[in-house]
Scaffold this motif. Structure first.
Motif, PDB file in Angstrom:
ATOM      1  N   MET A 109      10.144  -6.149  -5.050  1.00  0.00           N
ATOM      2  CA  MET A 109      10.966  -7.055  -4.362  1.00  0.00           C
ATOM      3  C   MET A 109      10.806  -8.348  -4.820  1.00  0.00           C
ATOM      4  N   ILE A 110       9.905  -8.897  -5.070  1.00  0.00           N
ATOM      5  CA  ILE A 110       9.663 -10.260  -5.799  1.00  0.00           C
ATOM      6  C   ILE A 110      10.226 -10.140  -7.041  1.00  0.00           C
ATOM      7  N   GLU A 111       9.888  -9.587  -7.633  1.00  0.00           N
ATOM      8  CA  GLU A 111       9.922  -9.175  -9.349  1.00  0.00           C
ATOM      9  C   GLU A 111      11.824  -9.241  -9.294  1.00  0.00           C
TER      10      GLU A 111
ATOM     11  N   ASP B 106     -11.185  11.319   7.651  1.00  0.00           N
ATOM     12  CA  ASP B 106     -10.969  10.510   6.351  1.00  0.00           C
ATOM     13  C   ASP B 106      -9.788  10.585   5.824  1.00  0.00           C
ATOM     14  N   GLU B 107      -9.456  11.808   5.598  1.00  0.00           N
ATOM     15  CA  GLU B 107      -8.049  12.237   4.959  1.00  0.00           C
ATOM     16  C   GLU B 107      -6.964  11.515   5.457  1.00  0.00           C
ATOM     17  N   ALA B 108      -7.035  11.411   6.691  1.00  0.00           N
ATOM     18  CA  ALA B 108      -5.989  10.984   7.366  1.00  0.00           C
ATOM     19  C   ALA B 108      -5.755   9.425   7.115  1.00  0.00           C
ATOM     20  N   VAL B 109      -7.013   8.679   7.268  1.00  0.00           N
ATOM     21  CA  VAL B 109      -7.008   7.467   6.707  1.00  0.00           C
ATOM     22  C   VAL B 109      -6.655   6.997   5.334  1.00  0.00           C
ATOM     23  N   LEU B 110      -7.055   7.938   4.459  1.00  0.00           N
ATOM     24  CA  LEU B 110      -6.730   7.734   3.124  1.00  0.00           C
ATOM     25  C   LEU B 110      -5.308   7.941   2.679  1.00  0.00           C
ATOM     26  N   ARG B 111      -4.667   8.888   3.341  1.00  0.00           N
ATOM     27  CA  ARG B 111      -2.984   8.969   3.200  1.00  0.00           C
ATOM     28  C   ARG B 111      -2.572   7.914   3.804  1.00  0.00           C
ATOM     29  N   ARG B 112      -2.920   7.195   4.939  1.00  0.00           N
ATOM     30  CA  ARG B 112      -2.313   5.931   5.350  1.00  0.00           C
ATOM     31  C   ARG B 112      -2.344   4.868   4.510  1.00  0.00           C
ATOM     32  N   LEU B 113      -3.595   4.746   3.880  1.00  0.00           N
ATOM     33  CA  LEU B 113      -3.981   3.720   2.803  1.00  0.00           C
ATOM     34  C   LEU B 113      -3.090   4.034   1.474  1.00  0.00           C
ATOM     35  N   ARG B 114      -2.982   5.256   1.197  1.00  0.00           N
ATOM     36  CA  ARG B 114      -1.974   5.292   0.098  1.00  0.00           C
ATOM     37  C   ARG B 114      -0.526   4.964   0.192  1.00  0.00           C
ATOM     38  N   ARG B 115      -0.018   5.438   1.577  1.00  0.00           N
ATOM     39  CA  ARG B 115       1.322   4.871   1.843  1.00  0.00           C
ATOM     40  C   ARG B 115       1.418   3.246   1.981  1.00  0.00           C
ATOM     41  N   LEU B 116       0.492   2.630   2.444  1.00  0.00           N
ATOM     42  CA  LEU B 116       0.259   1.366   2.357  1.00  0.00           C
ATOM     43  C   LEU B 116       0.367   0.802   0.865  1.00  0.00           C
ATOM     44  N   GLU B 117      -0.478   1.289   0.231  1.00  0.00           N
ATOM     45  CA  GLU B 117      -0.466   1.057  -1.180  1.00  0.00           C
ATOM     46  C   GLU B 117       0.645   0.999  -1.889  1.00  0.00           C
ATOM     47  N   GLY B 118       1.605   1.931  -1.558  1.00  0.00           N
ATOM     48  CA  GLY B 118       2.946   2.240  -2.045  1.00  0.00           C
ATOM     49  C   GLY B 118       3.955   1.119  -1.455  1.00  0.00           C
ATOM     50  N   GLN B 119       3.732   0.655  -0.142  1.00  0.00           N
ATOM     51  CA  GLN B 119       4.469  -0.451   0.406  1.00  0.00           C
ATOM     52  C   GLN B 119       4.157  -1.607  -0.093  1.00  0.00           C
ATOM     53  N   VAL B 120       2.955  -1.852  -0.659  1.00  0.00           N
ATOM     54  CA  VAL B 120       2.612  -3.378  -1.215  1.00  0.00           C
ATOM     55  C   VAL B 120       3.182  -3.143  -2.513  1.00  0.00           C
ATOM     56  N   ARG B 121       3.263  -2.081  -3.413  1.00  0.00           N
ATOM     57  CA  ARG B 121       3.990  -2.113  -4.666  1.00  0.00           C
ATOM     58  C   ARG B 121       5.407  -2.353  -4.273  1.00  0.00           C
ATOM     59  N   GLY B 122       5.873  -2.116  -3.384  1.00  0.00           N
ATOM     60  CA  GLY B 122       7.172  -2.221  -3.065  1.00  0.00           C
ATOM     61  C   GLY B 122       7.708  -3.612  -2.873  1.00  0.00           C
ATOM     62  N   VAL B 123       6.572  -4.332  -2.112  1.00  0.00           N
ATOM     63  CA  VAL B 123       6.851  -5.677  -2.060  1.00  0.00           C
ATOM     64  C   VAL B 123       6.792  -6.395  -3.255  1.00  0.00           C
ATOM     65  N   ALA B 124       5.748  -5.904  -4.119  1.00  0.00           N
ATOM     66  CA  ALA B 124       5.799  -6.731  -5.455  1.00  0.00           C
ATOM     67  C   ALA B 124       7.093  -6.516  -6.265  1.00  0.00           C
TER      68      ALA B 124
ATOM     69  N   ILE C 251      13.614 -13.106   3.206  1.00  0.00           N
ATOM     70  CA  ILE C 251      13.402 -12.609   4.659  1.00  0.00           C
ATOM     71  C   ILE C 251      13.183 -11.144   4.630  1.00  0.00           C
ATOM     72  N   ASP C 252      13.672 -10.529   3.765  1.00  0.00           N
ATOM     73  CA  ASP C 252      13.605  -9.085   3.533  1.00  0.00           C
ATOM     74  C   ASP C 252      12.232  -8.800   2.880  1.00  0.00           C
ATOM     75  N   VAL C 253      11.772  -9.697   2.214  1.00  0.00           N
ATOM     76  CA  VAL C 253      10.127  -9.524   1.520  1.00  0.00           C
ATOM     77  C   VAL C 253       9.460  -9.696   2.718  1.00  0.00           C
ATOM     78  N   LEU C 254       9.540 -10.801   3.546  1.00  0.00           N
ATOM     79  CA  LEU C 254       8.703 -11.151   4.647  1.00  0.00           C
ATOM     80  C   LEU C 254       8.470  -9.980   5.702  1.00  0.00           C
ATOM     81  N   THR C 255       9.838  -9.401   5.840  1.00  0.00           N
ATOM     82  CA  THR C 255       9.691  -8.183   6.718  1.00  0.00           C
ATOM     83  C   THR C 255       8.913  -7.232   6.413  1.00  0.00           C
ATOM     84  N   GLN C 256       9.013  -6.706   5.088  1.00  0.00           N
ATOM     85  CA  GLN C 256       8.026  -5.726   4.474  1.00  0.00           C
ATOM     86  C   GLN C 256       6.547  -6.025   4.418  1.00  0.00           C
ATOM     87  N   ILE C 257       6.289  -7.418   4.126  1.00  0.00           N
ATOM     88  CA  ILE C 257       4.951  -8.002   4.191  1.00  0.00           C
ATOM     89  C   ILE C 257       4.418  -7.756   5.738  1.00  0.00           C
TER      90      ILE C 257
END
Length: 92
Positions: free
Chosen positions: A27-29, A7-25, A35-41
């Motif tokens: 980038m859009i802002e 569970d902890e391993a999955v949660l770590r991955r999800l937290r990292r993913l959450e950071g990636q999604v914030r990074g995409v936001a 193309i760079d945004v699409l690559t991150q998505i």
């Protein structure tokens, strides 16, 4: 049943993913190149699929192995459940 470590391993991955999604936001802002945004998505999408595969693997290893000890009806129910989950993941 998954272990706490799993569970902890999955949660770590999800937290990292959450950071990636914030990074995409961000980038859009900031007006980053599309193309760079699409690559991150695509990277975030791949990471989410990896989490789904891990959870499916955990389910097969733990829940289906427990179901093997149960009645035929329960076994059939669990196999149907996994088949439906796989079908959903393949459509995604």
């Amino acid at each position: 049943m998954r272990t706490t470590a799993e569970d902890e391993a999955v949660l770590r991955r999800l937290r990292r993913l959450e950071g990636q999604v914030r990074g995409v936001a961000t980038m859009i802002e900031s007006g980053s190149y599309c193309i760079d945004v699409l690559t991150q998505i695509a990277a975030a999408s791949g990471a989410l699929q990896a989490v789904a595969r891990q959870l499916l693997d955990d389910h097969i290893r733990h829940c289906l192995s427990q179901a093997a000890q149960a009645s035929a009806d329960v076994q059939d129910e669990r196999v149907d459940e996994v088949s439906q989950a796989i079908a959903r993941l393949l459509r995604a």
